[in-house]
Design a protein around this motif. Structure first.
Motif, short mmCIF file in Angstrom:
data_model
loop_
_atom_site.label_atom_id
_atom_site.label_comp_id
_atom_site.label_asym_id
_atom_site.label_seq_id
_atom_site.Cartn_x
_atom_site.Cartn_y
_atom_site.Cartn_z
N LYS A 79 0.85 -1.19 0.00
CA LYS A 79 0.00 0.00 0.00
C LYS A 79 0.88 1.24 0.00
N PRO A 80 0.38 2.37 -0.51
CA PRO A 80 1.22 3.55 -0.61
C PRO A 80 1.63 4.19 0.70
N GLY A 81 1.21 3.67 1.83
CA GLY A 81 1.69 4.12 3.13
C GLY A 81 1.54 5.60 3.37
N CYS A 133 -0.65 8.36 1.50
CA CYS A 133 -2.10 8.50 1.72
C CYS A 133 -2.44 9.32 2.96
N ARG A 134 -1.48 9.53 3.83
CA ARG A 134 -1.75 10.26 5.07
C ARG A 134 -1.88 11.76 4.83
N GLU A 174 6.58 12.67 9.69
CA GLU A 174 6.03 13.78 8.91
C GLU A 174 7.04 14.31 7.90
N LEU A 175 8.30 14.40 8.28
CA LEU A 175 9.34 14.79 7.32
C LEU A 175 9.37 13.81 6.15
N MET A 176 9.33 12.52 6.46
CA MET A 176 9.38 11.51 5.40
C MET A 176 8.13 11.60 4.53
N LYS A 186 7.11 0.64 8.80
CA LYS A 186 5.85 1.31 9.16
C LYS A 186 5.58 2.50 8.25
N MET A 187 6.63 3.10 7.71
CA MET A 187 6.47 4.22 6.77
C MET A 187 6.16 3.74 5.36
#
Length: 186
Positions: free
Chosen positions: A9-11, A14-15, A130-132, A161-162
């Motif tokens: 999944k695009p991880g 999508c956030r 958040e930086l990533m 996890k990212m």
């Protein structure tokens, strides 16, 4: 190791941005005059055998400031953390990316991430994530294909996890360490 990195999944892509972090930090490219501050942060965040030298940090910022993403603390105006990388058409991580800023190709389709630095006082808030996330979104929007990084065993789970895929042990032996090569397909 053959792994289908397109099945993941695009991880982070999508956030949505973290509102609390948006209130506390400005996310932007690094400024050339911040090179010494970035080098000092690198010395704090990495052991001497792994840290980028002050000279190399200054060279990277001079050649590729648009491949740095800074989180500036709105309250103090100082850098709390940053991500840095170089663009290339290469597919595998090599130690030379750490040592030679001339390997940077601004039009390269891939990004080699060279460091994710967050000062200890700012850790545990989701700032690295958040930086990533912002970096991945930016580079996807710049038509990059893949983001590649190396990390030690202790950080594999964090990057998974990212949304990064662990491709096993890297050819990189930077700092005399054994690194995992991790990949995120944009």
């Amino acid at each position: 190791m053959d792994k289908d990195i397109t099945a993941k999944k695009p991880g982070l892509l999508c956030r949505q941005p973290d509102d609390a972090l948006c209130e506390s930090f400005i996310f932007r490219n690094i400024r050339r005059e911040e090179a010494e501050q970035a080098a000092l942060i690198e010395e704090i965040c990495f052991p001497p055998n792994e840290a980028c030298s002050k000279e190399m940090m200054m060279e990277r910022i001079e050649r590729a400031p648009e491949f740095f993403l800074v989180a500036e603390d709105k309250e103090g105006g100082k850098i709390a953390g940053f991500l840095s990388g170089l663009a290339t058409d290469e597919e595998l991580f090599r130690d030379e990316f750490f040592k030679d800023a001339d390997m940077h190709n601004p039009d390269g389709r891939n990004i080699m991430l060279l460091g994710l630095d967050v000062l200890p006082a700012y850790r545990g808030r989701g700032l690295a994530t958040e930086l990533m996330r912002r970096y991945l979104v930016r580079e996807r929007d710049n038509d990059r294909h893949t983001v590649i990084l190396t990390c030690l065993d202790a950080k594999v789970n964090m990057y998974e996890k990212m949304g990064f895929i662990d491709e096993g042990i890297s050819a990189s032996a930077w700092g005399g360490e054994q690194w995992h090569e991790m990949r995120y397909k944009l």
